[in-house]
Design a protein around this motif. Structure first.
Motif, PDB file in Angstrom:
ATOM      1  N   LEU A 510       4.309  -8.522  15.985  1.00  0.00           N
ATOM      2  CA  LEU A 510       4.769  -8.748  14.615  1.00  0.00           C
ATOM      3  C   LEU A 510       3.578  -9.027  13.706  1.00  0.00           C
ATOM      4  O   LEU A 510       2.586  -9.639  14.134  1.00  0.00           O
ATOM      5  N   TYR A 695      -4.663 -19.551  14.225  1.00  0.00           N
ATOM      6  CA  TYR A 695      -4.698 -18.376  15.103  1.00  0.00           C
ATOM      7  C   TYR A 695      -5.360 -17.192  14.389  1.00  0.00           C
ATOM      8  O   TYR A 695      -6.212 -16.500  14.943  1.00  0.00           O
ATOM      9  N   LYS A 703     -13.934 -11.732  15.971  1.00  0.00           N
ATOM     10  CA  LYS A 703     -14.485 -10.479  15.475  1.00  0.00           C
ATOM     11  C   LYS A 703     -15.944 -10.679  15.041  1.00  0.00           C
ATOM     12  O   LYS A 703     -16.822  -9.880  15.339  1.00  0.00           O
TER      13      LYS A 703
HETATM   14  C1  LIG Z   1      13.265 -23.578  18.253  1.00  0.00           C
HETATM   15  C2  LIG Z   1      13.129 -22.111  18.430  1.00  0.00           C
HETATM   16  C3  LIG Z   1      13.207 -21.351  17.146  1.00  0.00           C
HETATM   17  C4  LIG Z   1      12.657 -19.987  17.323  1.00  0.00           C
HETATM   18  C5  LIG Z   1      12.390 -19.352  16.028  1.00  0.00           C
HETATM   19  C6  LIG Z   1      11.544 -18.140  16.103  1.00  0.00           C
HETATM   20  C7  LIG Z   1      10.110 -18.367  16.375  1.00  0.00           C
HETATM   21  C8  LIG Z   1       9.181 -17.294  15.918  1.00  0.00           C
HETATM   22  C9  LIG Z   1       9.001 -16.193  16.870  1.00  0.00           C
HETATM   23  C10 LIG Z   1       7.981 -15.227  16.412  1.00  0.00           C
HETATM   24  C11 LIG Z   1       7.723 -14.178  17.407  1.00  0.00           C
HETATM   25  C12 LIG Z   1       6.427 -13.522  17.170  1.00  0.00           C
HETATM   26  C13 LIG Z   1       6.075 -12.406  17.711  1.00  0.00           C
HETATM   27  C14 LIG Z   1       4.776 -11.765  17.456  1.00  0.00           C
HETATM   28  O1  LIG Z   1       4.613 -10.628  17.739  1.00  0.00           O
HETATM   29  S1  LIG Z   1       3.528 -12.667  16.703  1.00  0.00           S
HETATM   30  C15 LIG Z   1       2.100 -11.673  16.786  1.00  0.00           C
HETATM   31  C16 LIG Z   1       1.400 -11.870  18.066  1.00  0.00           C
HETATM   32  N1  LIG Z   1       0.264 -11.002  18.180  1.00  0.00           N
HETATM   33  C17 LIG Z   1      -0.898 -11.352  18.659  1.00  0.00           C
HETATM   34  O2  LIG Z   1      -1.092 -12.455  19.058  1.00  0.00           O
HETATM   35  C18 LIG Z   1      -1.969 -10.300  18.673  1.00  0.00           C
HETATM   36  C19 LIG Z   1      -3.168 -10.735  17.898  1.00  0.00           C
HETATM   37  N2  LIG Z   1      -4.153  -9.691  17.867  1.00  0.00           N
HETATM   38  C20 LIG Z   1      -4.999  -9.422  18.865  1.00  0.00           C
HETATM   39  O3  LIG Z   1      -4.947 -10.017  19.907  1.00  0.00           O
HETATM   40  C21 LIG Z   1      -6.010  -8.366  18.624  1.00  0.00           C
HETATM   41  O4  LIG Z   1      -6.040  -8.103  17.265  1.00  0.00           O
HETATM   42  C22 LIG Z   1      -5.717  -7.048  19.373  1.00  0.00           C
HETATM   43  C23 LIG Z   1      -5.924  -7.254  20.862  1.00  0.00           C
HETATM   44  C24 LIG Z   1      -4.330  -6.537  19.111  1.00  0.00           C
HETATM   45  C25 LIG Z   1      -6.730  -5.994  18.853  1.00  0.00           C
HETATM   46  O5  LIG Z   1      -8.018  -6.497  18.962  1.00  0.00           O
HETATM   47  P1  LIG Z   1      -9.212  -5.810  18.158  1.00  0.00           P
HETATM   48  O6  LIG Z   1     -10.448  -6.534  18.527  1.00  0.00           O
HETATM   49  O7  LIG Z   1      -9.172  -4.362  18.310  1.00  0.00           O
HETATM   50  O8  LIG Z   1      -8.851  -6.058  16.612  1.00  0.00           O
HETATM   51  P2  LIG Z   1      -9.034  -7.389  15.795  1.00  0.00           P
HETATM   52  O9  LIG Z   1      -8.646  -8.558  16.563  1.00  0.00           O
HETATM   53  O10 LIG Z   1     -10.397  -7.406  15.210  1.00  0.00           O
HETATM   54  O11 LIG Z   1      -7.954  -7.186  14.637  1.00  0.00           O
HETATM   55  C26 LIG Z   1      -8.167  -6.268  13.581  1.00  0.00           C
HETATM   56  C27 LIG Z   1      -7.522  -6.835  12.330  1.00  0.00           C
HETATM   57  O12 LIG Z   1      -6.110  -6.891  12.556  1.00  0.00           O
HETATM   58  C28 LIG Z   1      -5.656  -8.220  12.318  1.00  0.00           C
HETATM   59  N3  LIG Z   1      -4.520  -8.480  13.207  1.00  0.00           N
HETATM   60  C29 LIG Z   1      -4.511  -8.446  14.528  1.00  0.00           C
HETATM   61  N4  LIG Z   1      -3.280  -8.698  14.991  1.00  0.00           N
HETATM   62  C30 LIG Z   1      -2.511  -8.915  13.948  1.00  0.00           C
HETATM   63  C31 LIG Z   1      -1.136  -9.230  13.779  1.00  0.00           C
HETATM   64  N5  LIG Z   1      -0.292  -9.356  14.805  1.00  0.00           N
HETATM   65  N6  LIG Z   1      -0.652  -9.367  12.555  1.00  0.00           N
HETATM   66  C32 LIG Z   1      -1.446  -9.225  11.488  1.00  0.00           C
HETATM   67  N7  LIG Z   1      -2.783  -8.930  11.570  1.00  0.00           N
HETATM   68  C33 LIG Z   1      -3.293  -8.770  12.813  1.00  0.00           C
HETATM   69  C34 LIG Z   1      -6.837  -9.075  12.629  1.00  0.00           C
HETATM   70  O13 LIG Z   1      -6.731 -10.321  12.037  1.00  0.00           O
HETATM   71  C35 LIG Z   1      -7.947  -8.262  12.061  1.00  0.00           C
HETATM   72  O14 LIG Z   1      -7.891  -8.439  10.665  1.00  0.00           O
HETATM   73  P3  LIG Z   1      -9.224  -8.413   9.795  1.00  0.00           P
HETATM   74  O15 LIG Z   1      -9.794  -7.038   9.969  1.00  0.00           O
HETATM   75  O16 LIG Z   1      -8.775  -8.716   8.443  1.00  0.00           O
HETATM   76  O17 LIG Z   1     -10.135  -9.468  10.378  1.00  0.00           O
END
Ligand SMILES: CCCCCCCCCCC/C=C/C(=O)SCCNC(=O)CCNC(=O)[C@H](O)C(C)(C)COP(=O)(O)OP(=O)(O)OC[C@H]1O[C@@H](n2cnc3c(N)ncnc32)[C@H](O)[C@@H]1OP(=O)(O)O
Length: 704
Positions: A510, A695, A703
């Motif tokens: 997400l 996070y 990065k």
């Molecule tokens: C009581 C109970 C109640 C419950 C209520 C509900 C609770 C909420 C539930 C919510 C569920 C959430 C689900 C999700 O999916 S949350 C998202 C989780 N995702 C991650 O943790 C992934 C994070 N990203 C990474 O690990 C890496 O980016 C990745 C391995 C995917 C790629 O690595 P790479 O080195 O190639 O790229 P970068 O890390 O440099 O990223 C490039 C740019 O993209 C931005 N980025 C990365 N991931 C996300 C994301 N998920 N959303 C938005 N943006 C993201 C990252 O920041 C970099 O941005 P910049 O270029 O600006 O630095």
């Protein structure tokens, strides 16, 4: 006793199931012409409906049997959801014409002014496949034997009035010819008035529809006096005006007006010799859908006048709209305006219990009629009824079959998946629905997802293309759900492969930016889009395979888990898992259930508590993915595998899938609103926002 009750309970449903099968047969050759209240479906089937039990009675049966109770709950819901007896038990809320080629679903709201619907035309392109979807709610009691009846009338008789009146008094006196032809879309009026030798003639021809106005006025006063002819013809693209003025006593006046564009030809010819002599007026108006011809011939006072009016928009209507009667209120006229029933379709909807969520029923695919002859407006009477002939809702509307889609926007509202659309609009991010040509191999080039359907094998590949990391933003999710729904409706598609167009990343889950620092309203709309994506994909009837060619955390993992089979690139750099706790957030129950249904209880518990991201080999070991292949072969293996799945009889596979997944889907459906509320209050908490901020900062730091 137990056996008897179970049988009795199950019997009602088995009988209904049997009825459904029987009705499918009937539907196959729907040809009846009797109005809905006259038909005797049960007699045809030699079927007697079982005595109806109340919801409470059924729930009371063997209430200690836990598994039976679960089964009942799935079928009947948990109990009354609306107690107020003034609210009907069954509420039909909307009807949608679902068509892959349509610019968007065509939806009519059935909770508002039904009278207004009668005047509204819902446009369908000729020859397209479509299905009718009906949403309805059941509030208190089980309803069984629900039916949707759909009577189609050819428009143009009841809603069309054609009147030709010719009055010819005596030799010294004048003739009046009035021709009026009107329906909801069109008004044609031709009036010819001719008084006596010394007096004036008037001819007025008016032809107007939504797009066009044609007016021809011919005025001829007396022997010494002038004639005036005015012809005005205008439509959206064109305006033509012809004015002819003739004063001379003994002379002939001729006015010829020819007006034509790509779709239309209008010809008006008026010939007037002198007062003792003949006048001829010919008006010809034709376009792709319609031909109107008016010919008025008036010889002299001793002689007869002829008026011929022909107005047709389909050949089948021809004989009905061409007639001449001296008395419009005579029974002949009455008969002529009676509508003719063309088709009657009866759809068995089935039995339903009360539930907070709406139920939906979708008819089998129908093909819209095609060809010049059938284009035009059809009047539909819809009835939502049941075995007892209870009128849950009846309403009328018009279906206009056109050569092409056009100007349908006004009657299109995007609901359902489309509510995602309105949600994104509400939040000031208007979503441009991709207008996709689904009959080509290359289906869509919408901005975040590429869809490619190979018609040779029925396999569609959806490639995520939302750089840099395929994060699932509100727009991405909306586009995803719409594409998935379109493919589900597309008969030529048999299975869908999800993969990524981005290197090394399947999806980063997400989009955190949709949850971080945004308004509660935005968070609600975003979460609804996540729910809708999951509901559509997890409950998808067609085969789905995830070709995981990169990292797949959290939401990315969830999307892969929703598929029927997962093939992952055998690369130690790639990992997959529900890592929410690592972000300081909690995967909701339906994320948990999806994982649980795949890898079992213990692994799910470990996985969720620790927020573990599994490397490809570990993921294979715990059953999170089904197969590892070299990265270059991920997609081709997915295509091959899908071919193997396609060899299994589709219906049996679909039912098995639904049997496995429906309880999980129903659980979210029953708690959708509460789940959104939970999410919004959870995600907007300061502490959670702080965790997300940290996070994000860590991601950026990594990065750097
Ligand atoms: C009581 C109970 C109640 C419950 C209520 C509900 C609770 C909420 C539930 C919510 C569920 C959430 C689900 C999700 O999916 S949350 C998202 C989780 N995702 C991650 O943790 C992934 C994070 N990203 C990474 O690990 C890496 O980016 C990745 C391995 C995917 C790629 O690595 P790479 O080195 O190639 O790229 P970068 O890390 O440099 O990223 C490039 C740019 O993209 C931005 N980025 C990365 N991931 C996300 C994301 N998920 N959303 C938005 N943006 C993201 C990252 O920041 C970099 O941005 P910049 O270029 O600006 O630095």
């Amino acid at each position: 006793m137990l056996g008897l009750d179970v049988c009795e309970f199950g019997g009602q449903f088995l009988e209904l199931l049997w009825l459904t099968v029987c009705y499918r047969g009937i539907m196959a050759d729907k040809e009846g012409t009797a109005p809905v209240h006259e038909e005797e479906d049960e007699t045809d089937l030699n079927y007697q409906a079982p005595a109806q039990k109340t919801l409470q009675e059924i729930q009371e049966l063997d209430k200690d049997d836990e598994s039976l109770n679960k089964y009942k709950q799935t079928l009947l819901g948990t109990g009354p959801v609306v107690l107020d007896p003034s609210i009907p038990n069954v509420q039909v809320t909307r009807l949608t014409l679902m068509c892959v080629q349509a610019p968007g679903p065509i939806t009519m709201d059935l909770t508002g002014d039904l009278e207004a619907l009668k005047k509204q035309n819902f446009t369908m392109k000729e020859g397209v496949d479509y299905r009718v979807k009906i949403h309805f709610k059941v509030n208190r009691e089980i309803v069984s034997g629900l039916k949707y009846v759909h009577l189609t009338y050819r428009k143009g008789l009841r809603d069309q009035l054609s009147l030709a009146l010719v009055l010819d008094m005596n030799l010294d006196q004048l003739s009046l010819a009035l021709v009026l032809d009107t329906n909801l879309d069109q008004l044609s009026l031709a009036l010819v008035l001719d008084t006596n030798l010394d007096q004036l003639s008037l001819a007025l021809v008016l032809d107007t529809n939504l797009d066009q106005l044609s007016l021809a006025l011919v005025l001829d006063t007396n022997l010494d006096q002038l004639s005036l002819a005015l012809v005005l013809d205008t439509n959206l693209d064109q305006l033509s005006l012809a004015l002819v003025l003739d004063t001379n006593l003994d002379q002939l006046s001729l006015a010829l007006v020819l007006d034509t564009n790509l779709d239309q030809l209008s010809l008006a010819l008026v010939l007037d010799t002198n007062l003792d002599q003949l006048s001829l007026a010919l008006v010809l108006d034709t376009n792709l859908d319609q031909l109107s011809l008016a010919l008025v011939l008036d010889m002299n006072l001793d002689q007869l006048s002829l008026a011929l009016v022909l107005d047709t928009n389909l050949l089948a209507e021809f004989s009905s709209s061409l007639y001449l009667t001296p008395d419009p209120v005579s029974q002949g006229f009455e008969q002529a305006v009676n509508p003719s029933l063309l088709d009657k379709a009866v759809y068995m909807v089935g039995s339903y219990g009360p539930r907070v969520e709406e139920h939906e029923f979708i008819t089998p695919v129908e093909e819209a009629p095609k060809g010049l002859i059938v284009r035009g407006i059809y009047h539909i009477k819809s009835y939502f009824t049941d075995d007892d002939k209870t009128d849950h809702l009846s309403w009328e509307w018009n279906l206009q079959i056109k050569k092409d889609w056009d100007s349908t926007e006004s009657c299109i509202s995007r609901l359902g998946v489309l509510s995602l659309f309105s949600a994104s609009c509400r939040h000031g991010r208007p979503y441009a629905l991709s207008h996709v040509a689904f009959n080509d191999r290359h289906l869509s080039t919408s901005s975040k997802i590429k869809v490619d359907l190979d018609n040779s094998n029925g396999i569609a590949v959806m490639k995520f293309d939302n750089p840099p990391v395929n994060s699932m933003s509100l727009d991405f999710l909306t586009e995803f759900s719409i594409n998935l729904e379109k493919l589900e409706l597309d008969k030529s598609c048999r299975g869908v492969i999800l993969t990524s167009a981005q290197p090394r990343i399947f999806s980063a889950g997400l989009d955190i930016m949709d949850m971080y620092g945004t308004s509660p309203e935005h968070c609600g709309a975003f979460w609804k889009a996540v729910q809708d994506m999951w509901l559509k994909l997890y409950g998808y009837s067609k085969i789905t395979i995830a070709a995981i060619n990169g990292a797949s955390p959290a939401g990315g993992c969830l999307m892969a888990l929703c598929c029927d089979y997962r093939i992952m690139a055998d690369d130690p750099r790639y990992s997959i898992g529900l890592n929410e706790t690592q972000l300081g957030i909690v995967a909701p129950f339906w994320f948990k259930d999806t994982l649980l249904n795949t890898v079992g209880h213990r692994t799910t518990e470990l996985s969720l508590q620790m927020g573990i991201m599994y490397h490809a080999h570990e993921a294979l070991k715990i059953g999170l993915v089904d197969q590892l292949v070299p990265e270059g072969k991920v997609l081709s293996t997915a295509v091959e595998t899908l071919g193997t799945w396609l060899a299994v009889p589709g219906h049996a596979r679909e039912i098995s899938k639904s049997m496995m997944r429906k309880p999980t889907v129903d659980k979210l459906l029953a708690n959708k609103e509460a789940d959104i509320k939970n999410f919004v209050s959870f995600i907007t908490k300061d502490s959670i926002q702080k965790s997300l901020g940290m996070y994000l900062a860590a991601l950026k730091k990594k990065k750097a």
